[in-house]
Design an enzyme around this catalytic site. Structure first.
Site, short mmCIF file in Angstrom:
data_model
loop_
_atom_site.label_atom_id
_atom_site.label_comp_id
_atom_site.label_asym_id
_atom_site.label_seq_id
_atom_site.Cartn_x
_atom_site.Cartn_y
_atom_site.Cartn_z
CE1 TYR A 65 -3.96 -2.16 0.29
CE2 TYR A 65 -2.51 -3.46 1.69
CZ TYR A 65 -3.67 -3.35 0.95
OH TYR A 65 -4.53 -4.41 0.85
CE LYS B 95 -2.51 -11.88 8.68
NZ LYS B 95 -1.51 -11.03 8.04
#
Length: 438
Positions: free
Chosen positions: A22, A280
């Site tokens: 991002y 994760k």
């Protein structure tokens, strides 16, 4: 930051040529250089040590460079770091599958290994669609999702993220249109009026003929708002999916492996989804890896239909090095008093962070397991709070209105105290400065 010439050169190249998550390229905001990691400490390029409050986005539950996991990785590198999984198998994959089947909710007996959380969710969505094609009900091809949800950055997963508050509204016109139910009411232990469930059931009554599956993050909605909700809602969703003949996909990528205080968040409601995704913390944050698990019913239906196989196959699926790392991480977790550690972290976060709720500018403080969230009233303070935390020896990455932490389960007490002290000081200082400017 006071970088050496060598590090400043690296940062300059990074800023000009590398896209971070991002971010822009060229990037107007210089990334922070890191030299090494150890335990819950990050050594920055200017030689400062800071406490990691993010566990590298929920993943490093044992901290960095844990010797047990490092040794397992070294041993596997010496024998077989990688081999294709098409038509071949190996011991680390088989042993990892056995462990996952044993520790996940009962009935999840089939495992598909993937590269990342987003890919495991892509596989889950594909499986849900192929399931109904195999049952000769191709009209059931839409996804139902919960608002404020986040499930990944790839195309199928973007379509089931919140279309307004999520990070992917830019692509709404080109994504396949999903159906969205209201977000569950906030609060882990609230006495709910169940209006959220009533609205969900109305949607199922009207659209179950075209819905393949419902996707949700159990108990904790992560990047869509760091929202905690009641186990009774999750249990009711399981019952509604069964009643209306809709598959249930539980996205445990962020919540799996103990983060909420249960090994998997589905355990809070004692449910088994039809499909579950994990990632994760699967490898303790050491290598990229994820997995999709499903019931025998889902796999048997697909494999008895046309073409009789699951149409997916990542090049690096079941990478032996990643599998061996995951085995070491899971065994390490189960051999430690992790529930006690989570309870201690939870109590510390409640004690230290809850007083922040009294500050003007703080909307809410909430804690569950090893997750602490401070929701601000405005969304433009994150960079200042992050910078102040860094000055006080802690690494956080706020987004929007949310300042949150999820430390490693084995973080030393003094480092946990340093982390929460830094958070408190940063928020207090930032709110004071903006009040003065106002």
């Amino acid at each position: 930051m006071n970088y050496s010439d060598h590090w400043q050169s690296l940062i300059n190249v990074d800023q000009q040529h590398i896209w971070h998550p991002y971010s822009s390229s060229p990037n107007p905001v210089a990334p922070i250089g890191v030299k090494k990691t150890q335990g819950s400490l990050i050594t920055l390029a200017d030689d400062r040590e800071v406490v990691d409050g993010m566990s590298s986005w929920w993943a490093t539950i044992h901290g960095y460079n844990h010797p047990v996991i490092m040794q397992a990785m070294k041993d596997q590198i010496d024998s077989m770091p990688h081999i294709m999984f098409g038509g071949l198998t190996h011991e680390p994959a088989v042993e990892l599958a056995k462990r996952l089947i044993k520790i996940t909710p009962d009935g999840l007996n089939k495992v598909f290994f993937a590269d990342s959380g987003s890919v495991s969710m892509e596989v889950a969505i594909k499986i849900a669609l192929q399931y109904w094609i195999s049952k000769q009900r191709p009209e059931k091809n839409r996804m139902l999702s919960i608002r404020n949800g986040y499930h990944g950055d790839t195309f199928a997963t973007m379509a089931v993220c919140d279309p307004v508050n999520g990070m992917h509204h830019l692509f709404n016109d080109v994504l396949r249109q999903s159906i969205f139910a209201p977000a569950p009411q906030m609060g882990f232990d609230i006495d709910s009026d169940n209006n959220d469930l009533a609205e969900l059931e109305q949607i199922l009554q009207s659209h179950s003929h075209e819905i393949a599956a419902l996707t949700l993050e159990p108990i904790v909605q992560g990047a869509g708002g760091m929202r905690f909700y009641r186990p009774a809602y999750l249990k009711a969703v399981r019952e509604l999916c069964t009643e209306y003949d809709v598959l249930m996909i539980a996205d445990e990528i962020a919540t799996g492996f103990g983060r909420t205080g249960k090994l998997f968040a589905c355990e809070w409601a004692n449910i088994t989804p039809d499909i579950m995704t994990i990632g994760k913390a699967l490898t303790g944050g050491n290598l990229t890896m994820a997995a999709m698990l499903c019931t025998d019913n889902v796999s048997d239906t697909i494999c008895q239909g046309e073409p009789g196989v699951l149409m997916h196959g990542p090049t690096f699926m079941a990478n032996p090095l990643a599998c061996a790392t995951a085995i070491a991480s899971i065994d390490l977790l189960l051999e430690t008093p992790w529930q006690e550690s989570i309870a201690q972290i939870e109590q510390h976060l409640r004690t230290e962070l809850s007083p922040l709720a009294e500050l003007d500018g703080v909307a809410d403080v909430r804690v569950l397991g090893a997750i602490g969230v401070i929701e601000m009233q405005r969304s433009d303070l994150g960079s200042q709070i992050q910078a102040s935390c860094l000055e006080n020896g802690a690494w956080l990455r706020p987004f929007g209105k949310l300042v949150y932490t999820m430390p490693a389960f084995n973080i030393p007490k003094e480092q946990l105290q340093q982390l929460t002290d830094a958070i408190k000081a940063a928020i207090t200082k930032t709110l004071s400065e903006f009040k003065l400017k106002g």
